[in-house]
Design a protein around this motif. Structure first.
Motif, PDB file in Angstrom:
ATOM      1  N   LYS A 156       0.827  -1.207   0.000  1.00 31.34           N
ATOM      2  CA  LYS A 156       0.000   0.000   0.000  1.00 31.34           C
ATOM      3  C   LYS A 156       0.862   1.258   0.000  1.00 31.34           C
ATOM      4  O   LYS A 156       1.924   1.314   0.611  1.00 31.34           O
ATOM      5  N   VAL A 157       0.351   2.259  -0.708  1.00 29.99           N
ATOM      6  CA  VAL A 157       0.889   3.609  -0.653  1.00 29.99           C
ATOM      7  C   VAL A 157      -0.075   4.441   0.186  1.00 29.99           C
ATOM      8  O   VAL A 157      -1.290   4.380  -0.007  1.00 29.99           O
ATOM      9  N   ARG A 158       0.483   5.200   1.115  1.00 29.11           N
ATOM     10  CA  ARG A 158      -0.362   6.007   2.001  1.00 29.11           C
ATOM     11  C   ARG A 158       0.026   7.472   1.909  1.00 29.11           C
ATOM     12  O   ARG A 158       1.209   7.800   1.778  1.00 29.11           O
ATOM     13  N   LEU A 159      -0.982   8.337   1.979  1.00 26.90           N
ATOM     14  CA  LEU A 159      -0.777   9.775   1.989  1.00 26.90           C
ATOM     15  C   LEU A 159      -1.133  10.313   3.372  1.00 26.90           C
ATOM     16  O   LEU A 159      -2.169   9.931   3.944  1.00 26.90           O
ATOM     17  N   TRP A 160      -0.293  11.205   3.892  1.00 27.35           N
ATOM     18  CA  TRP A 160      -0.446  11.748   5.246  1.00 27.35           C
ATOM     19  C   TRP A 160      -0.304  13.266   5.189  1.00 27.35           C
ATOM     20  O   TRP A 160       0.410  13.803   4.342  1.00 27.35           O
ATOM     21  N   ASP A 161      -0.963  13.950   6.148  1.00 31.82           N
ATOM     22  CA  ASP A 161      -0.648  15.367   6.279  1.00 31.82           C
ATOM     23  C   ASP A 161       0.583  15.516   7.162  1.00 31.82           C
ATOM     24  O   ASP A 161       1.114  14.534   7.697  1.00 31.82           O
ATOM     25  N   LEU A 162       1.067  16.738   7.333  1.00 31.18           N
ATOM     26  CA  LEU A 162       2.324  16.944   8.040  1.00 31.18           C
ATOM     27  C   LEU A 162       2.191  16.839   9.556  1.00 31.18           C
ATOM     28  O   LEU A 162       3.177  16.955  10.282  1.00 31.18           O
ATOM     29  N   ASP A 163       0.956  16.584  10.031  1.00 33.05           N
ATOM     30  CA  ASP A 163       0.749  16.297  11.450  1.00 33.05           C
ATOM     31  C   ASP A 163       0.659  14.794  11.717  1.00 33.05           C
ATOM     32  O   ASP A 163       0.425  14.375  12.852  1.00 33.05           O
ATOM     33  N   GLY A 164       0.819  13.988  10.646  1.00 28.77           N
ATOM     34  CA  GLY A 164       0.765  12.546  10.795  1.00 28.77           C
ATOM     35  C   GLY A 164      -0.620  11.946  10.643  1.00 28.77           C
ATOM     36  O   GLY A 164      -0.809  10.754  10.917  1.00 28.77           O
ATOM     37  N   LEU A 165      -1.602  12.724  10.176  1.00 28.88           N
ATOM     38  CA  LEU A 165      -2.959  12.223   9.961  1.00 28.88           C
ATOM     39  C   LEU A 165      -3.029  11.516   8.608  1.00 28.88           C
ATOM     40  O   LEU A 165      -2.622  12.070   7.589  1.00 28.88           O
ATOM     41  N   LEU A 166      -3.563  10.300   8.609  1.00 25.75           N
ATOM     42  CA  LEU A 166      -3.700   9.536   7.373  1.00 25.75           C
ATOM     43  C   LEU A 166      -4.800  10.141   6.505  1.00 25.75           C
ATOM     44  O   LEU A 166      -5.944  10.266   6.928  1.00 25.75           O
TER      45      LEU A 166
ATOM     46  N   ALA B   3      -5.198   9.166   2.937  1.00 26.04           N
ATOM     47  CA  ALA B   3      -5.688   8.191   1.962  1.00 26.04           C
ATOM     48  C   ALA B   3      -4.782   6.972   1.949  1.00 26.04           C
ATOM     49  O   ALA B   3      -3.578   7.073   2.211  1.00 26.04           O
ATOM     50  N   THR B   4      -5.372   5.812   1.645  1.00 24.78           N
ATOM     51  CA  THR B   4      -4.623   4.572   1.452  1.00 24.78           C
ATOM     52  C   THR B   4      -4.870   4.092   0.033  1.00 24.78           C
ATOM     53  O   THR B   4      -6.022   3.915  -0.380  1.00 24.78           O
ATOM     54  N   LEU B   5      -3.792   3.919  -0.718  1.00 24.36           N
ATOM     55  CA  LEU B   5      -3.895   3.570  -2.129  1.00 24.36           C
ATOM     56  C   LEU B   5      -3.379   2.152  -2.337  1.00 24.36           C
ATOM     57  O   LEU B   5      -2.172   1.908  -2.210  1.00 24.36           O
ATOM     58  N   PRO B   6      -4.259   1.184  -2.630  1.00 25.37           N
ATOM     59  CA  PRO B   6      -3.785  -0.182  -2.887  1.00 25.37           C
ATOM     60  C   PRO B   6      -2.862  -0.208  -4.105  1.00 25.37           C
ATOM     61  O   PRO B   6      -3.178   0.361  -5.147  1.00 25.37           O
ATOM     62  N   ALA B   7      -1.713  -0.863  -3.959  1.00 29.78           N
ATOM     63  CA  ALA B   7      -0.743  -0.901  -5.057  1.00 29.78           C
ATOM     64  C   ALA B   7      -0.376  -2.330  -5.419  1.00 29.78           C
ATOM     65  O   ALA B   7       0.658  -2.575  -6.025  1.00 29.78           O
ATOM     66  N   GLY B   8      -1.236  -3.294  -5.061  1.00 33.81           N
ATOM     67  CA  GLY B   8      -0.966  -4.688  -5.379  1.00 33.81           C
ATOM     68  C   GLY B   8      -0.781  -5.528  -4.126  1.00 33.81           C
ATOM     69  O   GLY B   8      -0.869  -5.037  -2.998  1.00 33.81           O
TER      70      GLY B   8
END
Length: 302
Positions: free
Chosen positions: A264-274, A276-281
């Motif tokens: 999985k690829v995950r996107l976070w803000d700069l405070d550590g809040l998740l 989005a989670t992007l399935p990558a296989g």
């Protein structure tokens, strides 16, 4: 995986010795199989995006991405680190025996700059191209001058554990190194003075500066990416279930992206809040890169 500077092509390499060139639409443009090179572990693009240096466990190959011709580089031992100069006319290479060389666009050796004290794991050119730094298997980093053609300093602060990466700040006045077995990232000034120690819970796979040089992002095999201030203050922790193999901080400092062993690829803000989670296989995601305009991401899985 790499994206060409114009954002139109994607280059991927594999453990089978195969390199693939893709269009942005996912269409395969070209491929080459290089079994003699062994496992391809990295690719370095020229600033113009017309050349790629493919780094293999046994051999490095220059691949022209326009006419698709390729040329093996002559080297006594494998080339383990490289970077093109900003004008794209030459490149700097470092080898597993510590040899540092300058080569032209055809891969021909132009000059031998010297020898590092141990095997080279990574290297980085300063933004103005006047200096470069190398990360060594022995747990040291070095700063070299291209103008003076010699080593300026050698610091062995990683407890004799391999150094995975070294990076310059955008002004070239700071460097950050990522240690393997000592579980630390270290911040240096241009004179080699150790300014800060960033302690992590496991091997530090990499460390990078934010675009304004005020933050440092580290990512580790304990499944955590950490965002630090330069004074050593921990600003955020981004925890994932498995090793973080690659991470980046967007240039506008809006988000952090991480790639993990759980596919999985995950996107976070700069405070550590998740965010989005992007399935990558189903397999480990080993690398992520962002396009120049920061409007799309590419991930590569093993």
């Amino acid at each position: 995986v790499r994206i060409t500077p114009n954002g139109r092509k994607v280059l991927s390499v594999s453990t089978t010795g195969r390199a693939l060139l893709w269009g942005r639409d996912g269409r395969q443009i070209a491929k080459i199989d290089l079994p003699e090179a062994g496992w391809l572990h990295d690719a370095v693009l020229s600033p113009g995006g017309d050349l790629a240096l493919l780094l293999g466990e046994r051999r490095a190959v220059l691949w022209n991405l326009e006419n698709l011709a390729w040329t093996p580089l002559r080297s006594v031992t494998p080339i383990t680190g490289a970077q093109f100069f900003q004008d794209g006319r030459q490149l700097l290479t470092g080898s597993s025996d510590g040899t540092l060389e300058i080569r032209d666009r055809e891969g021909t050796r132009v000059a031998i700059l010297g020898h590092s004290a141990a095997a080279i794991r990574d290297l980085a050119l300063s933004p103005d191209g006047s200096h470069f730094s190398v990360a060594l298997e022995s747990g040291a980093i070095e700063l070299w001058s291209l103008k003076e053609a010699g080593m300026l300093w050698h610091r062995a602060d990683h407890n004799q554990e391999p150094v995975n990466s070294v990076r310059f700040a955008s002004k070239g006045d700071l460097l950050v190194s990522a240690g393997s077995g000592d579980h630390r990232a270290l911040l240096y000034d241009e004179d080699g003075q150790l300014l800060q120690v960033f302690r992590c819970a496991d091997d530090v796979s990499g460390a990078v500066f934010s675009s304004d040089d005020t933050r440092i992002l580290t990512y580790s095999s304990d499944g955590t990416a950490r965002l630090w201030s330069r004074d050593g203050t921990l600003r955020a922790e981004m925890r994932t279930p498995s090793s973080v193999n690659s991470a980046l901080l967007s240039k506008d400092m809006r988000f952090v992206a991480t790639a993990s062993n759980d596919g999985k690829v995950r996107l976070w803000d700069l405070d550590g809040l998740l965010l989005a989670t992007l399935p990558a296989g189903d397999r480990s995601v080993d690398s992520i890169v962002m396009s120049g305009k920061e409007n799309w991401l590419v991930s590569a899985s093993s």
